[in-house]
Design an enzyme around this catalytic site. Sequence first.
Site, PDB file in Angstrom:
ATOM      1  CG  HIS A   1      72.843  16.422  57.722  1.00  0.00           C
ATOM      2  ND1 HIS A   1      71.935  16.429  58.750  1.00  0.00           N
ATOM      3  CD2 HIS A   1      72.274  17.115  56.714  1.00  0.00           C
ATOM      4  CE1 HIS A   1      70.856  17.089  58.368  1.00  0.00           C
ATOM      5  NE2 HIS A   1      71.034  17.520  57.140  1.00  0.00           N
TER       6      HIS A   1
HETATM    7  C1  T46 Z   1      68.319  19.364  56.736  1.00  0.00           C
HETATM    8  C2  T46 Z   1      67.834  20.048  57.959  1.00  0.00           C
HETATM    9  C3  T46 Z   1      67.627  21.526  57.764  1.00  0.00           C
HETATM   10  C4  T46 Z   1      61.901  11.815  57.254  1.00  0.00           C
HETATM   11  O1  T46 Z   1      61.363  10.698  57.444  1.00  0.00           O
HETATM   12  N1  T46 Z   1      61.585  12.530  56.127  1.00  0.00           N
HETATM   13  C5  T46 Z   1      62.129  13.745  55.881  1.00  0.00           C
HETATM   14  O2  T46 Z   1      61.825  14.361  54.846  1.00  0.00           O
HETATM   15  C6  T46 Z   1      63.075  14.276  56.839  1.00  0.00           C
HETATM   16  C7  T46 Z   1      63.729  15.652  56.586  1.00  0.00           C
HETATM   17  C8  T46 Z   1      63.380  13.548  57.942  1.00  0.00           C
HETATM   18  N2  T46 Z   1      62.798  12.336  58.153  1.00  0.00           N
HETATM   19  C9  T46 Z   1      63.096  11.601  59.386  1.00  0.00           C
HETATM   20  C10 T46 Z   1      64.525  11.109  59.524  1.00  0.00           C
HETATM   21  C11 T46 Z   1      64.742  11.131  61.017  1.00  0.00           C
HETATM   22  O3  T46 Z   1      64.267   9.923  61.581  1.00  0.00           O
HETATM   23  O4  T46 Z   1      62.886  12.485  60.489  1.00  0.00           O
HETATM   24  C12 T46 Z   1      63.843  12.261  61.507  1.00  0.00           C
HETATM   25  C13 T46 Z   1      64.622  13.547  61.826  1.00  0.00           C
HETATM   26  O5  T46 Z   1      65.428  13.886  60.679  1.00  0.00           O
HETATM   27  P1  T46 Z   1      66.872  14.551  60.838  1.00  0.00           P
HETATM   28  O6  T46 Z   1      67.533  14.029  62.060  1.00  0.00           O
HETATM   29  O7  T46 Z   1      67.591  14.402  59.543  1.00  0.00           O
HETATM   30  O8  T46 Z   1      66.467  16.078  61.096  1.00  0.00           O
HETATM   31  P2  T46 Z   1      67.412  17.365  61.117  1.00  0.00           P
HETATM   32  O9  T46 Z   1      66.604  18.447  61.687  1.00  0.00           O
HETATM   33  O10 T46 Z   1      68.735  17.085  61.739  1.00  0.00           O
HETATM   34  O11 T46 Z   1      67.724  17.674  59.555  1.00  0.00           O
HETATM   35  C14 T46 Z   1      66.655  18.049  58.687  1.00  0.00           C
HETATM   36  C15 T46 Z   1      66.853  17.393  57.313  1.00  0.00           C
HETATM   37  O12 T46 Z   1      66.968  15.982  57.475  1.00  0.00           O
HETATM   38  C16 T46 Z   1      68.072  17.919  56.606  1.00  0.00           C
HETATM   39  O13 T46 Z   1      68.016  17.541  55.244  1.00  0.00           O
HETATM   40  O14 T46 Z   1      69.048  19.945  55.953  1.00  0.00           O
HETATM   41  O15 T46 Z   1      66.643  19.469  58.522  1.00  0.00           O
END
Ligand code: T46
Length: 130
Positions: free
Chosen positions: A49
């Site tokens: 993303h």
């Molecule tokens: C990024 C990379 C480096 C939350 O509830 N609060 C938060 O602050 C974050 C970051 C995530 N979440 C929840 C949303 C999803 O249900 O945690 C779950 C996993 O998040 P996500 O799939 O977005 O995780 P990554 O590792 O793909 O991405 C994250 C960050 O979302 C993103 O901003 O740049 O780490």
Amino acid sequence: MHYEILKFSVKGDHSGSLVALEKGADFPFEINRVYYIWGTEKNIVRGRHAHKKLEQVVVCTAGSCDFILDNGAQKETIHLSSPSEGLHIKQNVWREFTNFSTDCVVMVLASEHYNETDYIRDYDEFLKGK
Ligand code: T46
């Protein structure tokens, strides 16, 4: 450039090492959120993303992983393996991260609170905004 590597000042002696990150000279934005990620298997790909407004500094506080950054015109892979450096990812950069060591802990310092509407999760939409 859509990213920069920040080299942190390390206070260290025989008792170990310490990095302090403070708003201002040491840091490119005001920190509004900190999160960290661990226990990800080596070949999992996270991210996929971009963000409209959010800027982040990513620190691999233990172990290592690779960040693949894409600004729509070029892609670069950055290997993170030191708690003394941070990857500053600016707005509107597509990111994926993978190649996690088993001991990898990724700490992220973010400029904004969590907001799903800030995410661009469709690659074609990301390219259209370029
Ligand atoms: C990024 C990379 C480096 C939350 O509830 N609060 C938060 O602050 C974050 C970051 C995530 N979440 C929840 C949303 C999803 O249900 O945690 C779950 C996993 O998040 P996500 O799939 O977005 O995780 P990554 O590792 O793909 O991405 C994250 C960050 O979302 C993103 O901003 O740049 O780490």
